[in-house]
Scaffold this motif. Structure first.
Motif, PDB file in Angstrom:
ATOM      1  N   ILE A   1       0.832  -1.202   0.000  1.00  0.00           N
ATOM      2  CA  ILE A   1       0.000   0.000   0.000  1.00  0.00           C
ATOM      3  C   ILE A   1       0.868   1.254   0.000  1.00  0.00           C
ATOM      4  N   VAL A   2       1.982   1.220   0.726  1.00  0.00           N
ATOM      5  CA  VAL A   2       2.908   2.359   0.712  1.00  0.00           C
ATOM      6  C   VAL A   2       3.480   2.571  -0.677  1.00  0.00           C
ATOM      7  N   GLY A   3       3.641   1.485  -1.448  1.00  0.00           N
ATOM      8  CA  GLY A   3       4.163   1.586  -2.805  1.00  0.00           C
ATOM      9  C   GLY A   3       5.540   1.005  -3.000  1.00  0.00           C
ATOM     10  N   LEU A   4       6.042   0.270  -1.997  1.00  0.00           N
ATOM     11  CA  LEU A   4       7.378  -0.321  -2.130  1.00  0.00           C
ATOM     12  C   LEU A   4       7.357  -1.453  -3.155  1.00  0.00           C
ATOM     13  N   GLU A   5       8.323  -1.448  -4.038  1.00  0.00           N
ATOM     14  CA  GLU A   5       8.388  -2.474  -5.067  1.00  0.00           C
ATOM     15  C   GLU A   5       8.825  -3.823  -4.513  1.00  0.00           C
ATOM     16  N   LEU A   6       9.506  -3.820  -3.372  1.00  0.00           N
ATOM     17  CA  LEU A   6       9.995  -5.063  -2.753  1.00  0.00           C
ATOM     18  C   LEU A   6       9.122  -5.465  -1.574  1.00  0.00           C
ATOM     19  N   ALA A   7       7.825  -5.148  -1.637  1.00  0.00           N
ATOM     20  CA  ALA A   7       6.944  -5.352  -0.488  1.00  0.00           C
ATOM     21  C   ALA A   7       6.864  -6.820  -0.074  1.00  0.00           C
ATOM     22  N   LEU A   8       6.659  -7.722  -1.028  1.00  0.00           N
ATOM     23  CA  LEU A   8       6.517  -9.139  -0.693  1.00  0.00           C
ATOM     24  C   LEU A   8       7.807  -9.702  -0.107  1.00  0.00           C
ATOM     25  N   LEU A   9       8.939  -9.353  -0.692  1.00  0.00           N
ATOM     26  CA  LEU A   9      10.230  -9.845  -0.207  1.00  0.00           C
ATOM     27  C   LEU A   9      10.514  -9.338   1.199  1.00  0.00           C
ATOM     28  N   LEU A  10      10.274  -8.058   1.431  1.00  0.00           N
ATOM     29  CA  LEU A  10      10.527  -7.488   2.756  1.00  0.00           C
ATOM     30  C   LEU A  10       9.565  -8.054   3.791  1.00  0.00           C
ATOM     31  N   GLY A  11       8.300  -8.255   3.413  1.00  0.00           N
ATOM     32  CA  GLY A  11       7.351  -8.862   4.337  1.00  0.00           C
ATOM     33  C   GLY A  11       7.729 -10.288   4.681  1.00  0.00           C
ATOM     34  N   LEU A  12       8.207 -11.049   3.680  1.00  0.00           N
ATOM     35  CA  LEU A  12       8.637 -12.427   3.925  1.00  0.00           C
ATOM     36  C   LEU A  12       9.824 -12.458   4.879  1.00  0.00           C
ATOM     37  N   ILE A  13      10.791 -11.580   4.661  1.00  0.00           N
ATOM     38  CA  ILE A  13      11.969 -11.543   5.535  1.00  0.00           C
ATOM     39  C   ILE A  13      11.569 -11.187   6.962  1.00  0.00           C
TER      40      ILE A  13
END
Length: 376
Positions: A239-251
């Protein structure tokens, strides 16, 4: 877990003189685990899936369904989750990993040109600087090395018909083992208990119940907390717009296996990614709000409801158990590290109770009291 047997309701502690035999049994089991480690992966994964799914099957049974029907429903649920991850999450994750690799030169340039000069201007450290690196050549060389390793691994697996068949058999064994263990979990536990001497059964049932509470709270409760936090962080960062959202959430979700580690790792990596992508302070505030909301939800809702105070494993013990398991038996060791640590904790607590009730501890306490009296 199987319900307590009627004749075992009365508490029967395991005598102290039998503890050496118990420790010897665990030592033999540990030795067998180390020797058989190369073939244990499908059985360990199958047992883990069976253990995680057993409470769901029990609920189906309590509602009047057969245990086989419960196992089929749980398998359909797990299969659906796996297919969603395989066809949706994995391609997106690979795409974001590729984007992360492409941003490594930008991160390094920011460290060299912005972060290091800023630190030097506010500290006494001067003259230090990061060297110039040809990232195109470095990344190309490392990707080629990774390709060689991957090709070598695939070649070893598929180089012979026997190797390929063994690999496919290991993969196919996981759902088979999980199915039968999930279906017969309570029966297996009851039969193993009845093989033990009757004098041991009540005490063993008590300790196994305590170990099941600790392991279940961690594997089931903490696993759900990790998944929920990973999904929450990924959606929030998206929602913020980060392109690496899924990767960062997984980490961040995976790191949440240790309390507060997921928050620290996730917010640090996300702030860096947000700054490199937007170069504005407002997205950093949004990232902070996402992780702040996640931390509040975890501490006020997820952990009290799903885990509670039943884990009893110190964060340092969790870290050490995971590292020790990986060092001893690789991935299989990592999978079984926390359950083994929980069982050791339960048996150690009972051994400590027996020691404090023993004549040795009483004699030491009497000697200390006598010494204090002489001093007076």
């Amino acid at each position: 877990m199987s319900k307590p047997l009627p004749e075992l309701v009365e508490k029967a502690e395991i005598p102290v003189n039998r503890w050496p035999l118990i420790f010897a049994v665990f030592a033999v089991l540990g030795l067998l685990f180390y020797l058989l480690q190369p073939i244990l992966l499908p059985f360990v994964l199958g047992a883990l899936i069976g253990y995680l799914g057993d409470p769901l099957v029990d609920r189906v049974e309590e509602r009047g369904g057969s245990r086989t029907l419960g196992v089929i429903l749980v398998f359909l649920f797990f299969t659906s989750l796996s297919l969603v991850g395989l066809f949706y999450a994995v391609p997106m994750l690979l795409q974001q990993l590729d984007g992360l690799v492409g941003r490594i030169p930008l991160v390094y340039a920011w460290l060299r040109d912005v972060a290091v000069p800023w630190l030097q201007s506010r500290t006494l450290v001067t003259g230090a600087s990061l060297p110039q690196i040809d990232w195109s050549a470095e990344l190309l060389e490392n990707w080629q090395s990774l390709g060689k390793v991957t090709a070598s691994t695939v070649s070893r697996i598929t180089g012979s018909g026997l190797g390929l068949l063994l690999s496919l058999a290991n993969i196919a064994l996981v759902p088979v083992v999980a199915f039968y263990l999930m279906r017969d979990w309570d029966d297996i536990a009851e039969r193993v208990l009845r093989l033990m001497p009757k004098a041991w059964q009540a005490g063993t049932l008590q300790m196994v119940g305590e170990a099941d509470e600790v392991v279940g709270a961690f594997l089931r409760g903490q696993f759900i907390v990790m998944c929920a936090l990973g999904a929450l962080y990924a959606v929030g960062l998206w929602i913020v717009g980060l392109e690496l959202a899924l990767l960062l959430g997984l980490i961040a979700g995976l790191a949440s296996i240790v309390p507060y580690l997921g928050f620290i790792v996730g917010i640090t990596a996300s702030l860096i990614a947000a700054w490199l992508q937007f170069h504005e302070p407002l997205p950093l505030v949004y990232v902070g709000l996402v992780f702040g909301a996640g931390q509040l939800i975890e501490s006020m809702m997820l952990t009290p409801v799903l885990v509670g105070n039943r884990i009893g494993l110190h964060p340092v013990v969790v870290i050490f158990a995971l590292m020790a398991g990986g060092q001893i038996a690789g991935f299989v060791g990592v999978v079984v590290a926390l359950p083994v640590a929980a069982v050791i904790k339960v048996f150690a607590s009972h051994a400590l109770v027996h020691y404090r009730n023993s004549a040795i501890y009483a004699a030491l306490d009497d000697n200390q009291d006598a010494g204090d009296g002489d001093d007076v």
